[in-house]
Design an enzyme around this catalytic site. Sequence first.
Site, PDB file in Angstrom:
ATOM      1  N   LYS A   1       8.094   2.495   7.667  1.00 48.53           N
ATOM      2  CA  LYS A   1       7.279   4.168   7.768  1.00 48.53           C
ATOM      3  C   LYS A   1       6.825   2.580   8.931  1.00 48.53           C
ATOM      4  O   LYS A   1       6.610   3.458   9.873  1.00 48.53           O
ATOM      5  CB  LYS A   1       6.103   4.579   6.580  1.00 48.53           C
TER       6      LYS A   1
ATOM      7  N   ARG B   1      -1.465  10.051   1.486  1.00 45.06           N
ATOM      8  CA  ARG B   1      -0.640  10.310   0.111  1.00 45.06           C
ATOM      9  C   ARG B   1      -1.627  10.774  -0.946  1.00 45.06           C
ATOM     10  O   ARG B   1      -0.477  10.878  -2.412  1.00 45.06           O
ATOM     11  CB  ARG B   1      -1.728   8.834  -0.036  1.00 45.06           C
TER      12      ARG B   1
ATOM     13  N   ARG C   1      13.381 -10.181   0.463  1.00 45.42           N
ATOM     14  CA  ARG C   1      12.233 -10.842   1.289  1.00 45.42           C
ATOM     15  C   ARG C   1      10.882 -11.938   1.368  1.00 45.42           C
ATOM     16  O   ARG C   1      11.161 -12.611   2.204  1.00 45.42           O
ATOM     17  CB  ARG C   1      11.644  -8.983   2.219  1.00 45.42           C
TER      18      ARG C   1
ATOM     19  N   ARG D   1       1.868 -11.310   1.452  1.00 45.63           N
ATOM     20  CA  ARG D   1       1.158 -10.874   0.871  1.00 45.63           C
ATOM     21  C   ARG D   1       0.383 -10.277  -0.730  1.00 45.63           C
ATOM     22  O   ARG D   1       1.643 -10.514  -1.566  1.00 45.63           O
ATOM     23  CB  ARG D   1       0.985  -9.174   1.771  1.00 45.63           C
TER      24      ARG D   1
ATOM     25  N   ARG E   1       3.490   0.748  -7.188  1.00 44.04           N
ATOM     26  CA  ARG E   1       3.515   1.382  -6.137  1.00 44.04           C
ATOM     27  C   ARG E   1       3.996   2.177  -6.274  1.00 44.04           C
ATOM     28  O   ARG E   1       4.247   3.801  -5.692  1.00 44.04           O
ATOM     29  CB  ARG E   1       3.535   0.639  -4.624  1.00 44.04           C
TER      30      ARG E   1
HETATM   31  P1  AMP Z   1       0.327   0.788   2.588  1.00 42.93           P
HETATM   32  O1  AMP Z   1       0.266   0.002   3.637  1.00 42.93           O
HETATM   33  O2  AMP Z   1       0.004   2.002   4.030  1.00 42.93           O
HETATM   34  O3  AMP Z   1       1.580   0.596   2.292  1.00 42.93           O
HETATM   35  O4  AMP Z   1      -0.731   0.951   2.151  1.00 42.93           O
HETATM   36  C1  AMP Z   1      -1.073  -0.326   1.332  1.00 42.93           C
HETATM   37  C2  AMP Z   1      -2.430  -0.121   0.016  1.00 42.93           C
HETATM   38  O5  AMP Z   1      -3.281   0.781   1.436  1.00 42.93           O
HETATM   39  C3  AMP Z   1      -1.709   1.265  -0.288  1.00 42.93           C
HETATM   40  O6  AMP Z   1      -0.827   0.364  -1.810  1.00 42.93           O
HETATM   41  C4  AMP Z   1      -2.556   1.603  -1.053  1.00 42.93           C
HETATM   42  O7  AMP Z   1      -3.695   0.789  -2.645  1.00 42.93           O
HETATM   43  C5  AMP Z   1      -4.129   1.741   0.057  1.00 42.93           C
HETATM   44  N1  AMP Z   1      -3.735   2.934   1.223  1.00 42.93           N
HETATM   45  C6  AMP Z   1      -3.475   3.045   2.226  1.00 42.93           C
HETATM   46  N2  AMP Z   1      -3.173   4.341   2.785  1.00 42.93           N
HETATM   47  C7  AMP Z   1      -4.048   4.999   1.436  1.00 42.93           C
HETATM   48  C8  AMP Z   1      -4.091   6.218   1.081  1.00 42.93           C
HETATM   49  N3  AMP Z   1      -4.359   7.568   2.658  1.00 42.93           N
HETATM   50  N4  AMP Z   1      -5.118   6.718   0.062  1.00 42.93           N
HETATM   51  C9  AMP Z   1      -5.474   6.216  -0.736  1.00 42.93           C
HETATM   52  N5  AMP Z   1      -4.916   4.621  -0.793  1.00 42.93           N
HETATM   53  C10 AMP Z   1      -4.400   3.902   0.131  1.00 42.93           C
END
Ligand code: AMP
Length: 192
Positions: free
Chosen positions: A13, A88, A127, A137, A148
């Site tokens: 994404k 989400r 990776r 990270r 996740r």
């Molecule tokens: P991402 O980089 O989008 O994969 O987000 C990393 C982490 O941030 C996720 O695993 C969640 O813990 C948190 N996170 C990001 N966006 C959201 C959201 N819209 N709602 C809840 N947690 C989020």
Amino acid sequence: MNIILLGPPGAGKGTQAKVLEATHGIVQLSTGDMLRAAVAAGGELGQEAKAVMDAGQLMPDDIMIQIISERIGQPDCAKGFILDGFPRTRAQAEALATMLAETGLKLDFVVEITVDDEILVDRINSRVAQMPEAERRSDDNAETLRKRLGVYHEQTAPILPFYRDRDMLKQVDGMQSIEEVTRQIEQVVSAV
Ligand code: AMP
């Protein structure tokens, strides 16, 4: 043009949002990046976000809804935005619909980038193996990814019918090259 990119963690994404940002002059709104910036800044929100992200869980809906509602009102979003990582949950999707209706903004479409879980696990393993330790990270490992993915299937996938019912959902096969995924997203964009 206002777009949502949906898909499991690691589906690409962020990569595709950056391509859309560069080619269409619309802004990428990555809630993950916003939370990582909060972690780096070290405040109370950052502390909570770090714990939640490391556990592979989701931040509370009210916090995320607040963050996005403030962000989409900023001037750089007027040309359009790509939501990457939001909504989400069903509650976030409903709050977004209300927010957009209140501000007179329209969602053009939702792209779901589909990738099988096992491919995502393979991708993360290769990776991580290639990355210097300092660049990893703390939520970037196969164990957290599996958590996740569980959260994605339980809490995020149920919002797909919300957009399907509104005739907004477009699916793109994310198990192809980055360029091919971009090409298919562009087909969706040009059909709007
Ligand atoms: P991402 O980089 O989008 O994969 O987000 C990393 C982490 O941030 C996720 O695993 C969640 O813990 C948190 N996170 C990001 N966006 C959201 C959201 N819209 N709602 C809840 N947690 C989020």
